[in-house]
Motif scaffolding. Structure first.
Motif, short mmCIF file in Angstrom:
data_model
loop_
_atom_site.label_atom_id
_atom_site.label_comp_id
_atom_site.label_asym_id
_atom_site.label_seq_id
_atom_site.Cartn_x
_atom_site.Cartn_y
_atom_site.Cartn_z
N ALA A 134 1.03 -1.33 -0.48
CA ALA A 134 -0.24 -0.32 0.36
C ALA A 134 1.09 1.31 0.19
CB ALA A 134 -1.08 -0.28 0.93
N HIS A 174 -6.70 6.55 0.04
CA HIS A 174 -5.62 5.42 -0.16
C HIS A 174 -5.90 4.49 1.08
CE1 HIS A 174 -2.58 3.08 -1.71
NE2 HIS A 174 -2.73 3.97 -2.65
N ARG A 175 -5.55 3.19 0.22
CA ARG A 175 -6.39 2.39 1.60
C ARG A 175 -4.17 2.09 2.30
NH1 ARG A 175 -3.51 -3.15 -0.62
NH2 ARG A 175 -1.86 -2.97 -1.54
N GLU A 191 -5.88 1.54 5.54
CA GLU A 191 -5.92 0.12 6.85
C GLU A 191 -5.21 0.88 7.95
OE1 GLU A 191 -3.07 -1.17 4.04
OE2 GLU A 191 -4.44 -2.53 2.67
#
Length: 303
Positions: free
Chosen positions: A263, A288-289, A293
Motif C-alpha cells: 500500500a 488511499h488504502r 488500513e
C-alpha cells in the motif's frame, strides 16, 4: 485647447494617487511587537522571535530583505490566510510595517525547528504514514482554498511543540489559475522538489506540482536523503526523470526499501507519477488504502 485639457487631466491624477496608495498600504506598526532574537534566515529575509506587547504571547516576525514588494507580500499573506484554521498550516496573524525603515513583516505563530533539521535519518513506515497524513491534509486544505504552494520542501515544514507538522512560507504560493491560463513563472521553488512539468518549462500546471513535492518528501523521510537533485541542472534532472523515473522508484521500493508495504509503495508511486494527469490527487491520497488500513487498525485496537 486639446493640449490644455490633456494637461489638466494629467495634473489631476497625482492629486488622487497618494490617497489611494495610502489606503492600500496602510499597515499597523511593528512596534506592537518587542523583537527578541533572530531565529532563522533565508534568501527572503529573516525570521525574528518577538513578543506581542498587548497579549504577552510570543510570535514570529518574517522580515523581508531590501525594499519589499508589497504586492508579493500581500499575495503571500492572502494565500496563507485563505488556508487558515488547518492544524498543519502555520497561521499568519497580521501584516505590519516599520514606518522609519519601510520594512514589512508578516506576523505568524511561533513554531520550532524545520523538518530539514530533523530529517537526516530514515524513518519507519508507520511514522512516515503519520507525517504524510498531516502533509496531505495541509495540501487538501490548500487546494480546496484554490491555492498551490509551489515550494513544499523540508525547510518549509515546521514542527510544533506537540510534534505536529505545519506547512509554512507561502512566498511562492499563488491562487489557482483557470484551466489553460498560464502562470508567469514555471520553474519556481527548489530543484529537488520541482515537478517534471515545471522542469520542462510548462507554464500551465496545477495542484499536481504540490503532490509531486509531497512524493519527494515521502521518499526523503523513508530514506533520510533527497531523492533527486544534487549537482545537476534543471535540464539534466528533467532528462533523467524522463528516462529513468520508473527505474529509480523500482530500485527504491525493492532494493533500498524492501520492507515497504504494498500500500505504501502504491501511494509513493502515485505521488511520483511523471504525467501530472496520472499523478495522485489530494482526494485520491486521502482515500488511499495506505491511510484507510491504518485507520482500521486503530479502530480495531479501540484507539
Amino acid at each position: 485647447m486639446a493640449s490644455a485639457a490633456a494637461g489638466s487631466r494629467k495634473s489631476a491624477a497625482p492629486e488622487q494617487e497618494p490617497s489611494a496608495k495610502k489606503r492600500r498600504y496602510a499597515l499597523e506598526s511593528v512596534d506592537k511587537y518587542e523583537q527578541l532574537d533572530v531565529i532563522g534566515e533565508g534568501t527572503f529575509g529573516v525570521v525574528i522571535k518577538a513578543r506581542d506587547r498587548r497579549t504577552g504571547n510570543n510570535v514570529a516576525l518574517k522580515k523581508f530583505h531590501g525594499v519589499p514588494d508589497f504586492d508579493a507580500v500581500r499575495i503571500e499573506a492572502a494565500c496563507q490566510h485563505a488556508c487558515r484554521g488547518h492544524p498543519s498550516i502555520a497561521e499568519v496573524k497580521d501584516v505590519v510595517a516599520d514606518a522609519k525603515t519601510g520594512d514589512i513583516f508578516l506576523v505568524m505563530e511561533l513554531l520550532g525547528n524545520s523538518l530539514r533539521d530533523e530529517i537526516p535519518y530514515a524513518r519507519p513506515e508507520h511514522m512516515v504514514r503519520t507525517m504524510m497524513r498531516q502533509l496531505v491534509g495541509a495540501a487538501n486544505k490548500m487546494h480546496a482554498s484554490h491555492v498551490i504552494h509551489r515550494d513544499i520542501k523540508p525547510e518549509n515544514i515546521l514542527i510544533s511543540g506537540f510534534g505536529m507538522l505545519k506547512l509554512c512560507d507561502f512566498g511562492s504560493a499563488t491562487f489557482v489559475n483557470p484551466p489553460g491560463k498560464p502562470y508567469d513563472e514555471c520553474r519556481i521553488g527548489t530543484l529537488p522538489y520541482t515537478s517534471p512539468e515545471q522542469l520542462a518549462g510548462k507554464h500551465c500546471y496545477g495542484p499536481a506540482v504540490d503532490m509531486w513535492a509531497l512524493g519527494c518528501i515521502m521518499g526523503e523521510l523513508l530514506t533520510g536523503a533527497p531523492l533527486f537533485g544534487g549537482d545537476v541542472t534543471e535540464e539534466e534532472l528533467h532528462a533523467d526523470l524522463s528516462k529513468n523515473l520508473g527505474d529509480i522508484i523500482d530500485e527504491l521500493r525493492f532494493e533500498v526499501l524492501p520492507e515497504l508495504s504494498p500500500a505504501a509503495g502504491e501511494f509513493f508511486s502515485g505521488l511520483l507519477a511523471f504525467d501530472p494527469e496520472k499523478r495522485m490527487t489530494v482526494a485520491e491520497a486521502l482515500n488511499h488504502r495506505w491511510f484507510a488500513e491504518d485507520a482500521k487498525k486503530a479502530e480495531f485496537a479501540g484507539l
